[in-house]
Design a protein around this motif. Structure first.
Motif, short mmCIF file in Angstrom:
data_model
loop_
_atom_site.label_atom_id
_atom_site.label_comp_id
_atom_site.label_asym_id
_atom_site.label_seq_id
_atom_site.Cartn_x
_atom_site.Cartn_y
_atom_site.Cartn_z
N GLY A 152 26.16 67.57 91.72
CA GLY A 152 26.18 67.57 93.53
C GLY A 152 25.17 67.24 94.13
N MET A 153 24.01 67.15 92.77
CA MET A 153 23.25 66.85 93.67
C MET A 153 22.62 65.41 93.75
N ALA A 154 23.49 64.66 93.60
CA ALA A 154 23.26 62.49 93.94
C ALA A 154 23.09 62.41 94.95
N VAL B 138 30.40 61.35 90.72
CA VAL B 138 32.00 62.02 89.89
C VAL B 138 32.30 60.67 88.47
N GLU B 139 33.23 61.18 87.98
CA GLU B 139 34.14 59.88 87.07
C GLU B 139 34.18 58.88 87.15
N ASP B 140 34.24 58.22 86.54
CA ASP B 140 33.97 56.65 86.67
C ASP B 140 35.83 56.12 86.62
N LEU B 141 36.51 56.44 87.87
CA LEU B 141 37.84 55.91 87.85
C LEU B 141 38.36 54.64 87.88
N THR B 142 37.41 54.17 87.90
CA THR B 142 37.71 52.28 87.39
C THR B 142 38.01 51.98 86.12
N ALA B 143 37.25 52.82 84.91
CA ALA B 143 37.79 52.40 83.94
C ALA B 143 39.17 52.24 83.52
N GLU B 144 39.12 51.18 82.48
CA GLU B 144 40.80 51.52 82.31
C GLU B 144 40.80 50.96 80.73
#
Length: 339
Positions: free
Chosen positions: A179-181, A259-265
């Motif tokens: 939350g600090m990013a 947040v988690e990187d949702l671009t990695a597939e």
């Protein structure tokens, strides 16, 4: 008679946003930076708007990341996009689209400022508005606020952008405080902008430099090359250092939004592309199902093997023995002791 244990409910991985949504988010964030951050520099005065320009630039980035960082990662900067790609935090297939969207967002925000200035009768002439945007643009030698030469401007932009990308990589690490990013990134940018503003008017962002140079006089556009080369070089240097010395599990582990990187597939056996998070959840659920006892009291998929003599006693001794500690365990305990 056996007692059936209810299987745990699988955790659904969050759906990945479409590429179009990511590009729109990047354009919006860069628009916010150009319109709000540069707007404060144009129209503020200590009596009517006392927010300093560096703080306004950093705050606009923080707000943009908090708003749409979960969609695209909240780069809003071609140098950040390239640095994160080199570091393994962003897929290379997104880099061209991100940079194009950032340029469009910055140009739209600056265009609105230019049109607003032209509505004033005293500034309606083209030369007056160009002069204003020349002063707002980045530059060296005669266009430097303090007349610094090109070498000083190049060094300042490389170092400042490298430090900025390092802040992003560290604050979005898996071990960082959640939350600090957005606010750490925004405040870090504000400090760096304040530090090098007298040298080059503080770019750290090729999209921001391009947005103002388009509406400025020709000499400002002629110096634009430095504010592409220097930030990109600084970002690549930081990305390479992080890639070489960072933890492997950080690759595709986070974005600028924290947040988690949702671009990695990943690819299933049937060719369907799914996020790595969904693959990890499915694998974990499949492992729990394989280990769950069946009605016959055996683990599914395996037959019960006869116990070897003395194996039970050896197993009890092994279970009572404390695992050996390693240097990595000590380091992890040190960093996690307050969490």
């Amino acid at each position: 008679m056996t007692t059936d244990v209810a299987a745990p409910t699988p955790v659904k991985a969050p759906a990945e946003f479409s590429v179009v949504a990511k590009l729109v988010a990047e354009a919006f964030g860069t628009f916010l930076l150009a319109y709000a951050g540069l707007g404060v520099a144009l129209f503020s005065s200590p009596s009517s708007a006392p927010i300093p320009t560096p703080f306004a630039v950093g705050l606009s980035i923080a707000v943009g990341i908090a708003a749409v960082g979960h969609v695209s990662g909240g780069h809003f900067n071609p140098a950040v996009t390239l640095g994160l790609a080199v570091a393994g935090r962003t897929n290379w297939r997104l880099v061209p689209g991100y940079i194009a969207s950032q340029l469009v967002g910055g140009l739209v925000g600056t265009l609105i400022l230019w049109v607003t200035i032209r509505t004033l009768p005293s500034l309606s002439s083209g030369n007056s508005s160009q002069t204003i945007f020349t002063q707002l643009s980045n530059g060296f030698d005669d266009l430097s606020p303090s007349k610094f030469p090109m070498a000083a401007g190049l060094l300042a932009e490389v170092v400042a952008t490298a430090a900025f990308v390092a802040v992003i990589l560290f604050v979005t690490s898996k071990r960082a405080v959640k939350g600090m990013a957005p606010w750490a990134i925004g405040l870090g940018l504000a400090i760096l902008v304040q530090a090098i503003a007298p040298i080059t008017n503080a770019s750290l962002n090729p999209a921001r430099s391009t947005a103002t140079a388009v509406f400025a006089q020709g000499n400002a556009f002629g110096q634009l090359w430095l504010f592409w080369v220097a930030p990109l070089l600084g970002a690549v240097l930081t990305g390479l250092i992080f890639r070489g010395f960072g933890s492997p599990d950080e690759l595709h582990g986070a974005t600028a939004g924290g947040v988690e990187d949702l671009t990695a597939e990943a690819t299933r056996d049937d060719g369907t592309r799914v996020s790595e998070t969904a693959v990890a959840v499915a694998d974990a659920e499949q492992g729990r199902a394989a280990a769950r006892p069946t009605e016959g009291g055996e683990a599914s998929g395996a037959a019960a093997a006869p116990e070897e003599p003395g194996r039970e006693e050896a197993g009890r001794e092994e279970a009572g023995r404390a695992p050996e500690r390693t240097a990595e365990d000590d380091a992890r305990e040190f960093f996690d002791k307050d969490r």
